[in-house]
Design a protein around this motif. Structure first.
Motif, PDB file in Angstrom:
ATOM      1  N   UNK A 169      31.554  24.385  46.105  1.00 22.04           N
ATOM      2  CA  UNK A 169      31.521  25.698  46.753  1.00 22.04           C
ATOM      3  C   UNK A 169      30.176  25.948  47.431  1.00 22.04           C
ATOM      4  N   UNK A 170      29.083  25.475  46.833  1.00 21.36           N
ATOM      5  CA  UNK A 170      27.760  25.637  47.447  1.00 21.36           C
ATOM      6  C   UNK A 170      27.650  24.808  48.724  1.00 21.36           C
ATOM      7  N   UNK A 171      28.198  23.593  48.696  1.00 20.79           N
ATOM      8  CA  UNK A 171      28.185  22.750  49.891  1.00 20.79           C
ATOM      9  C   UNK A 171      29.016  23.402  50.991  1.00 20.79           C
ATOM     10  N   UNK A 172      30.209  23.881  50.632  1.00 17.54           N
ATOM     11  CA  UNK A 172      31.063  24.525  51.632  1.00 17.54           C
ATOM     12  C   UNK A 172      30.401  25.778  52.206  1.00 17.54           C
ATOM     13  N   UNK A 173      29.729  26.555  51.353  1.00 17.27           N
ATOM     14  CA  UNK A 173      29.041  27.759  51.813  1.00 17.27           C
ATOM     15  C   UNK A 173      27.901  27.412  52.776  1.00 17.27           C
ATOM     16  N   UNK A 174      27.228  26.292  52.515  1.00 15.50           N
ATOM     17  CA  UNK A 174      26.092  25.882  53.357  1.00 15.50           C
ATOM     18  C   UNK A 174      26.542  25.248  54.669  1.00 15.50           C
ATOM     19  N   UNK A 175      27.812  24.913  54.783  1.00 15.53           N
ATOM     20  CA  UNK A 175      28.317  24.184  55.949  1.00 15.53           C
ATOM     21  C   UNK A 175      28.599  25.133  57.112  1.00 15.53           C
ATOM     22  N   UNK A 176      27.546  25.750  57.621  1.00 15.00           N
ATOM     23  CA  UNK A 176      27.682  26.668  58.758  1.00 15.00           C
ATOM     24  C   UNK A 176      28.219  25.900  59.966  1.00 15.00           C
ATOM     25  N   UNK A 177      29.184  26.487  60.636  1.00 17.27           N
ATOM     26  CA  UNK A 177      29.763  25.825  61.800  1.00 17.27           C
ATOM     27  C   UNK A 177      30.895  24.875  61.451  1.00 17.27           C
ATOM     28  N   UNK A 178      31.264  24.802  60.168  1.00 18.64           N
ATOM     29  CA  UNK A 178      32.363  23.936  59.738  1.00 18.64           C
ATOM     30  C   UNK A 178      33.404  24.742  58.979  1.00 18.64           C
ATOM     31  N   UNK A 179      34.622  24.221  58.987  1.00 17.07           N
ATOM     32  CA  UNK A 179      35.720  24.756  58.188  1.00 17.07           C
ATOM     33  C   UNK A 179      36.105  23.677  57.187  1.00 17.07           C
ATOM     34  N   UNK A 180      36.256  24.051  55.924  1.00 19.30           N
ATOM     35  CA  UNK A 180      36.707  23.100  54.916  1.00 19.30           C
ATOM     36  C   UNK A 180      38.184  22.822  55.164  1.00 19.30           C
ATOM     37  N   UNK A 181      38.499  21.584  55.518  1.00 22.67           N
ATOM     38  CA  UNK A 181      39.855  21.224  55.918  1.00 22.67           C
ATOM     39  C   UNK A 181      40.670  20.655  54.764  1.00 22.67           C
ATOM     40  N   UNK A 182      40.038  19.835  53.917  1.00 23.70           N
ATOM     41  CA  UNK A 182      40.804  19.123  52.902  1.00 23.70           C
ATOM     42  C   UNK A 182      39.876  18.627  51.801  1.00 23.70           C
ATOM     43  N   UNK A 183      40.355  18.679  50.567  1.00 18.16           N
ATOM     44  CA  UNK A 183      39.663  18.097  49.427  1.00 18.16           C
ATOM     45  C   UNK A 183      40.641  17.136  48.769  1.00 18.16           C
ATOM     46  N   UNK A 184      40.265  15.857  48.696  1.00 20.33           N
ATOM     47  CA  UNK A 184      41.158  14.820  48.186  1.00 20.33           C
ATOM     48  C   UNK A 184      40.608  14.288  46.873  1.00 20.33           C
ATOM     49  N   UNK A 185      41.414  14.360  45.815  1.00 20.10           N
ATOM     50  CA  UNK A 185      41.038  13.786  44.519  1.00 20.10           C
ATOM     51  C   UNK A 185      41.001  12.265  44.669  1.00 20.10           C
ATOM     52  N   UNK A 186      39.941  11.659  44.141  1.00 17.94           N
ATOM     53  CA  UNK A 186      39.755  10.216  44.257  1.00 17.94           C
ATOM     54  C   UNK A 186      39.602   9.598  42.869  1.00 17.94           C
ATOM     55  N   UNK A 187      39.692   8.267  42.781  1.00 16.03           N
ATOM     56  CA  UNK A 187      39.463   7.618  41.486  1.00 16.03           C
ATOM     57  C   UNK A 187      38.060   7.899  40.959  1.00 16.03           C
ATOM     58  N   UNK A 188      37.885   7.719  39.669  1.00 17.53           N
ATOM     59  CA  UNK A 188      36.585   7.849  38.992  1.00 17.53           C
ATOM     60  C   UNK A 188      35.989   9.247  39.144  1.00 17.53           C
ATOM     61  N   UNK A 189      36.861  10.269  39.208  1.00 16.24           N
ATOM     62  CA  UNK A 189      36.423  11.669  39.227  1.00 16.24           C
ATOM     63  C   UNK A 189      35.554  12.018  40.428  1.00 16.24           C
ATOM     64  N   UNK A 190      35.822  11.382  41.549  1.00 13.40           N
ATOM     65  CA  UNK A 190      35.138  11.713  42.795  1.00 13.40           C
ATOM     66  C   UNK A 190      36.089  12.469  43.711  1.00 13.40           C
ATOM     67  N   UNK A 191      35.521  13.032  44.775  1.00 10.19           N
ATOM     68  CA  UNK A 191      36.285  13.744  45.774  1.00 10.19           C
ATOM     69  C   UNK A 191      35.916  13.240  47.157  1.00 10.19           C
ATOM     70  N   UNK A 192      36.888  13.240  48.059  1.00  8.49           N
ATOM     71  CA  UNK A 192      36.583  13.115  49.479  1.00  8.49           C
ATOM     72  C   UNK A 192      36.799  14.516  50.055  1.00  8.49           C
ATOM     73  N   UNK A 193      35.753  15.017  50.700  1.00  8.05           N
ATOM     74  CA  UNK A 193      35.753  16.374  51.239  1.00  8.05           C
ATOM     75  C   UNK A 193      35.699  16.258  52.772  1.00  8.05           C
ATOM     76  N   UNK A 194      36.673  16.859  53.426  1.00 11.46           N
ATOM     77  CA  UNK A 194      36.759  16.782  54.884  1.00 11.46           C
ATOM     78  C   UNK A 194      36.496  18.162  55.468  1.00 11.46           C
TER      79      UNK A 194
END
Length: 194
Positions: A165-190
């Motif tokens: 949420x802090x990263x998304x809040x700091x992403x001025x000029x961007x829209x959070x499009x997708x968050x994908x659950x990945x192996x080993x408890x990681x995420x791909x954030x688009x």
């Protein structure tokens, strides 16, 4: 030999590639920030030959490793020195920006610099793709991520697993499009450039 090896790359590259196939443009230039060993750039460039890969890293040893891993790939440019916190970046425009496993192993200023720099070089609708561990709602997503976070902060108090949420809040000029659950408890954030 100047090829460095990160064993985690062998485990995460195909799940990341599956997301990249969906979210990257069919053609254009992908700027990879903090390319590390270069194993990801080599794998992705081979799998996505219609895209041009521009790897970067601030570390000369990493740039040498990137060059060694990507040698002979016609769609990979020579690696450039890029510190996300400094301007100007050595690339004026890209069709996508990719950053894997950086923002938790760097000061918060590097995350802010990455977001600001990507906003400067991406056109409207272009993706900024981030991969790594995140906290969600202020909590770790797994005990292993909590332990990893404690280890990172012990090594450097400015490092640590970031709140999505802090990263998304700091992403001025961007829209959070997708968050994908990945192996080993990681995420791909688009994110998409607004």
């Amino acid at each position: 030999m100047s090829r460095l090896d990160a064993p985690a790359t062998g485990r995460n590259r195909d799940p990341i590639l599956a997301v990249l196939r969906r979210v990257l443009p069919a053609r254009g230039t992908v700027l990879e920030v903090a390319g590390g060993t270069g194993q990801h750039a080599a794998h992705f460039a081979e799998a996505l030959p219609d895209l041009v890969w521009q790897p970067t890293d601030p570390d000369p040893a990493h740039r040498a490793s990137i060059a060694a891993w990507t040698e002979g790939l016609p769609n990979v440019r020579p690696p450039l020195a890029l510190d996300a916190t400094r301007r100007p970046w050595p690339v004026e425009r890209a069709d996508a920006v990719l950053c894997i496993n950086m923002i938790h192993i760097a000061p918060w200023a590097a995350c802010l610099g990455l977001l600001a720099g990507a906003a400067e070089i991406l056109a409207s609708g272009a993706p900024l793709v981030l991969y790594g561990p995140y906290r969600r709602g202020g909590a770790h997503t797994a005990p292993s991520n909590a332990a990893f976070d404690a280890n990172l902060r012990a090594r450097n108090p400015e490092w640590g697993v970031r709140d999505l949420e802090a990263v998304a809040h700091a992403a001025a000029g961007f829209v959070l499009d997708e968050v994908v659950e990945m192996p080993a408890n990681n995420l791909t954030v688009v994110f998409r450039r607004a």
